[in-house]
Design a protein around this motif. Structure first.
Motif, PDB file in Angstrom:
ATOM      1  N   ARG A 245       0.839  -1.214   0.000  1.00 34.59           N
ATOM      2  CA  ARG A 245       0.000   0.000   0.000  1.00 34.59           C
ATOM      3  C   ARG A 245       0.871   1.259   0.000  1.00 34.59           C
ATOM      4  O   ARG A 245       0.578   2.233  -0.701  1.00 34.59           O
ATOM      5  CB  ARG A 245      -0.923   0.002   1.223  1.00 34.59           C
ATOM      6  CG  ARG A 245      -1.957  -1.110   1.207  1.00 34.59           C
ATOM      7  CD  ARG A 245      -2.830  -1.037   2.446  1.00 34.59           C
ATOM      8  NE  ARG A 245      -3.779  -2.120   2.499  1.00 34.59           N
ATOM      9  CZ  ARG A 245      -4.947  -2.152   1.880  1.00 34.59           C
ATOM     10  NH1 ARG A 245      -5.308  -1.118   1.135  1.00 34.59           N
ATOM     11  NH2 ARG A 245      -5.750  -3.179   1.986  1.00 34.59           N
ATOM     12  N   TYR A 246       1.929   1.245   0.801  1.00 32.37           N
ATOM     13  CA  TYR A 246       2.848   2.380   0.801  1.00 32.37           C
ATOM     14  C   TYR A 246       3.542   2.503  -0.555  1.00 32.37           C
ATOM     15  O   TYR A 246       3.674   3.602  -1.106  1.00 32.37           O
ATOM     16  CB  TYR A 246       3.887   2.221   1.912  1.00 32.37           C
ATOM     17  CG  TYR A 246       5.089   3.115   1.707  1.00 32.37           C
ATOM     18  CD1 TYR A 246       5.038   4.458   2.055  1.00 32.37           C
ATOM     19  CD2 TYR A 246       6.256   2.627   1.124  1.00 32.37           C
ATOM     20  CE1 TYR A 246       6.123   5.287   1.840  1.00 32.37           C
ATOM     21  CE2 TYR A 246       7.351   3.450   0.904  1.00 32.37           C
ATOM     22  CZ  TYR A 246       7.284   4.782   1.267  1.00 32.37           C
ATOM     23  OH  TYR A 246       8.349   5.603   1.037  1.00 32.37           O
ATOM     24  N   LEU A 247       3.995   1.380  -1.103  1.00 37.69           N
ATOM     25  CA  LEU A 247       4.740   1.401  -2.365  1.00 37.69           C
ATOM     26  C   LEU A 247       3.906   1.973  -3.502  1.00 37.69           C
ATOM     27  O   LEU A 247       4.391   2.776  -4.298  1.00 37.69           O
ATOM     28  CB  LEU A 247       5.199  -0.017  -2.715  1.00 37.69           C
ATOM     29  CG  LEU A 247       6.261  -0.629  -1.792  1.00 37.69           C
ATOM     30  CD1 LEU A 247       6.479  -2.095  -2.140  1.00 37.69           C
ATOM     31  CD2 LEU A 247       7.582   0.144  -1.895  1.00 37.69           C
ATOM     32  N   ILE A 248       2.649   1.570  -3.588  1.00 33.59           N
ATOM     33  CA  ILE A 248       1.820   1.989  -4.715  1.00 33.59           C
ATOM     34  C   ILE A 248       1.485   3.472  -4.639  1.00 33.59           C
ATOM     35  O   ILE A 248       1.313   4.144  -5.653  1.00 33.59           O
ATOM     36  CB  ILE A 248       0.535   1.131  -4.798  1.00 33.59           C
ATOM     37  CG1 ILE A 248       0.007   1.105  -6.236  1.00 33.59           C
ATOM     38  CG2 ILE A 248      -0.534   1.636  -3.851  1.00 33.59           C
ATOM     39  CD1 ILE A 248       0.904   0.376  -7.198  1.00 33.59           C
ATOM     40  N   LEU A 249       1.409   4.014  -3.407  1.00 32.71           N
ATOM     41  CA  LEU A 249       1.131   5.443  -3.261  1.00 32.71           C
ATOM     42  C   LEU A 249       2.350   6.300  -3.593  1.00 32.71           C
ATOM     43  O   LEU A 249       2.230   7.508  -3.762  1.00 32.71           O
ATOM     44  CB  LEU A 249       0.664   5.758  -1.840  1.00 32.71           C
ATOM     45  CG  LEU A 249      -0.820   5.546  -1.542  1.00 32.71           C
ATOM     46  CD1 LEU A 249      -1.160   6.096  -0.169  1.00 32.71           C
ATOM     47  CD2 LEU A 249      -1.707   6.216  -2.574  1.00 32.71           C
TER      48      LEU A 249
END
Length: 518
Positions: A245-249
């Motif tokens: 979730r952090y990576l995609i944002l």
């Protein structure tokens, strides 16, 4: 509000009217050859969201690994928090400490816990959950080991301050990380595991003190034994991945896909086809937590955490005082002894057993809280736990017999624990990914002011009147019960938000699909 399920088709054809130039009168494709390339190119590329991937991958061996490591982290954080309480009397004798110096030992841990939580929350949203957890545990391992060999009070305080900052940095981020890696149906389960391991950490610390504190230098052995699980946690953290979730944002589409592919492989599930929807957002802004549409809920949740910390930590000192002063004919079952003016009185074996008993009394609440949050919803759980806590705290003022008082105390501790468990489930769920750890860090850090106030007020007011202390608890629980009315959104059975800036309002107990239909 309707959310896309598993995948959505992105195509320019969706914008075409029903009577397209390339179609015949019947609406079917015309056999007439095209004069040239179409003005509108059709893209059949599928797009998939991280939330839907995690739902489709499900709960399996990968999640067990994550929750195992995060559970061990909760265990070690708890044992480090309990450490100050179980060795404080021996330190008074070791360095001939005064009252203020003694009070600074737990105070420095709580203060730097708050600082670490607030700072790490922002850093975890900006630079990732995994690096922050790793850095926090390097700090805990080094400072925890150094504290065992401290040759002076000042050096010990410095070491414990660093440890407190590391604990504060790790706990809130670990709760968020655990929830981000599991499907929505298992978020409450992740909270159960973390809570049970937190209690186990407290029991472990009391057991260490029970067996190792007999000698004058026994406290050093306890400190060393406390930090050993931290090294194991640090090693296991190297086998964890960054939150997708952090990576995609942060536009890291390929890295996020690799994590999801690893997750799907270990769970023996197929990853949904399609390109991940990647975005680049400004993450970790403190001001965003208290801006609309989060202002009302952020203030309300902060007040609720302050109230819960005040009563929960204060109760650990109120109960032994009630027994020591013989409140309502309560006997001194655990032979509670306090530090004399001369100092140098260590805790007895019975006192360590008492600490363990208090920790065990919170177990039912930490199990019922997540179960209730899943069955009836987060907000209704807030209502009955705060209102019930208020009612049974009021009943303590009426002395019938000691058996009734003991029963009421057990119910009160259970309700306080239910309240705490529901708060830790609700808070990470409410905020979107780009400010999730920032919000949790602020709320968790500031809440320790409530813990410090609860301990101080309980110790001070108990010397005046136990009933006066109980009245303050009633006032705090009344504030909490009223504040729950300000919460707007139910988060049960909803997907975690990523880039959205608002939380859809849902009726209590409604599922996402039911709310969309209505």
């Amino acid at each position: 509000m309707v959310r896309w399920k598993f995948w959505k088709r992105s195509t320019a054809q969706e914008n075409l009217p029903s009577g397209r130039p390339s179609d015949g009168p019947s609406g079917r494709p015309s056999d007439r050859p095209s004069d040239g390339p179409s003005e509108i190119e059709v893209s059949e590329e599928l797009q998939v969201e991280v939330s839907d991937c995690i739902q489709d991958i499900g709960f399996g061996p990968y999640q067990y690994k994550v929750l195992g490591v995060m559970g061990l982290m909760s265990f070690t954080d708890s044992s480090e928090i309990w450490l100050s309480s179980v060795i404080i009397k021996m330190l008074v004798c070791e360095w001939d400490l005064g009252t203020i110096e003694m009070a600074l030992i737990p105070a420095c841990v709580f203060f730097w816990y708050a600082v670490g939580s607030i700072v790490a929350g922002k850093l975890a949203d900006k630079f990732g959950r995994w690096p922050c957890l790793l850095l926090a545990y390097y700090v805990i391992c080094v400072s925890g080991t150094a504290a065992a060999f401290a040759t002076s009070y000042a050096l010990f305080i410095v070491c414990r301050s660093f440890t407190g900052g590391g604990i504060g940095a790790s706990y809130g981020v670990s709760v968020v990380y655990a929830q981000e890696m599991v499907p929505k149906e298992q978020r409450a389960l992740s909270n159960v595991i973390l809570n049970v391991m937190w209690i186990a950490g407290g029991l472990y610390e009391c057991a260490l003190a029970f067996f190792l504190m007999g000698e004058h230098e026994g406290w050093r052995l306890v400190v060393l034994a406390t930090v050993l699980p931290c090294f194991l946690t640090l090693i296991l953290l190297h086998f964890c991945d960054e939150s997708p979730r952090y990576l995609i944002l942060n536009g890291e589409e390929e890295k996020a896909r690799r994590v999801l592919e690893k997750m799907a492989l270990q769970n023996k599930r197929d990853l949904p086809e399609g390109r991940l929807v990647a975005t680049n957002m400004t993450c970790g802004e403190y001001s965003a937590v208290f801006k609309k549409p989060y202002t009302r809920t952020s203030v309300a949740v902060q007040i609720l955490f302050l109230c819960n910390m005040y009563t929960s930590y204060g109760a650990e000192f109120l109960i032994p005082d009630m027994m020591s002063y013989g409140y309502c004919y309560m006997s001194e079952w655990f032979d509670v002894i306090y530090v004399t003016e001369e100092g140098c009185i260590n805790y007895t074996k019975a006192e360590y057993l008492f600490f363990m008993a208090v920790a065990l009394l919170t177990v039912p609440g930490y199990l019922i809280g997540p179960w209730s949050s899943e069955q009836v919803g987060r907000l209704p759980t807030f209502y009955y736990s705060t209102l019930g806590g208020l009612v049974f705290t009021l009943l303590l003022l009426y002395c019938i017999n000691s058996v009734i008082i003991y029963l009421e105390l057990f119910i009160i501790l259970t309700l306080y624990s239910i309240f705490n468990a529901a708060l830790w489930i609700y808070t990470p769920e409410y905020y979107p990914t780009y400010i999730r750890t920032t919000a949790v860090g602020i709320i968790n850090g500031v809440s320790k002011l409530g813990a410090a106030a609860g301990v101080f007020c309980t110790i001070y007011l108990d010397t005046i009147s136990l009933k006066l202390t109980i009245y303050t608890y009633c006032g705090v629980m009344c504030i909490a019960a009223i504040t729950t009315l300000a919460l707007e959104s139910e988060t049960r059975n909803t997907l975690l938000l990523d880039a959205q800036t608002s939380r859809p309002l849902m009726k209590y107990g409604a599922t996402e699909e039911q709310d969309a239909i209505e």
